[in-house]
Scaffold this motif. Structure first.
Motif, short mmCIF file in Angstrom:
data_model
loop_
_atom_site.label_atom_id
_atom_site.label_comp_id
_atom_site.label_asym_id
_atom_site.label_seq_id
_atom_site.Cartn_x
_atom_site.Cartn_y
_atom_site.Cartn_z
N CYS A 97 3.12 8.58 6.31
CA CYS A 97 2.91 9.73 6.43
C CYS A 97 2.94 10.20 7.83
N GLY A 108 -4.88 7.40 3.62
CA GLY A 108 -4.42 7.68 2.01
C GLY A 108 -4.18 9.52 1.30
N LYS A 109 -3.26 10.24 2.05
CA LYS A 109 -2.80 11.71 1.31
C LYS A 109 -2.35 11.26 0.39
N THR A 110 -2.40 11.74 -0.57
CA THR A 110 -1.87 11.76 -2.31
C THR A 110 -0.50 12.76 -2.32
N THR A 111 -0.07 12.83 -3.78
CA THR A 111 0.48 14.29 -3.85
C THR A 111 -0.67 14.67 -4.10
N ASN A 170 3.06 6.93 -3.83
CA ASN A 170 2.87 7.94 -3.24
C ASN A 170 1.85 8.27 -2.36
N PHE A 171 1.40 7.05 -2.41
CA PHE A 171 0.20 7.81 -0.79
C PHE A 171 0.61 6.91 0.60
N CYS A 172 -0.58 7.65 1.50
CA CYS A 172 0.13 7.16 2.92
C CYS A 172 -1.46 5.40 2.89
#
Length: 63
Positions: A50, A9-12, A3-5
């Motif tokens: 993402c 590094g984008k995450t929930t 669940n991360f790019c």
């Protein structure tokens, strides 16, 4: 799927869903990830990316 790019590094994200009557309940927003083949250091690898990174051109996709 993670669940991360892998690029940014984008995450929930977590926060409150606020109703019309102003009641607060916990809510999570997940990243819109796509599993793509990309060129990294001259080699083709699969990455979880993402859609923001795909659209902005941060990923060099391979076909």
């Amino acid at each position: 799927m993670a669940n991360f790019c892998d690029v940014c590094g984008k995450t929930t994200q977590a926060g409150n869903a606020v109703s019309h009557s102003n009641r607060h309940t916990r809510h999570t927003w997940k990243v819109n990830l796509q599993r793509v083949r990309a060129v990294v250091d001259g080699k083709i690898t699969r990455l979880n990316v993402c859609t923001r990174c795909l659209r902005s051109g941060k990923v060099n996709r391979s076909l």
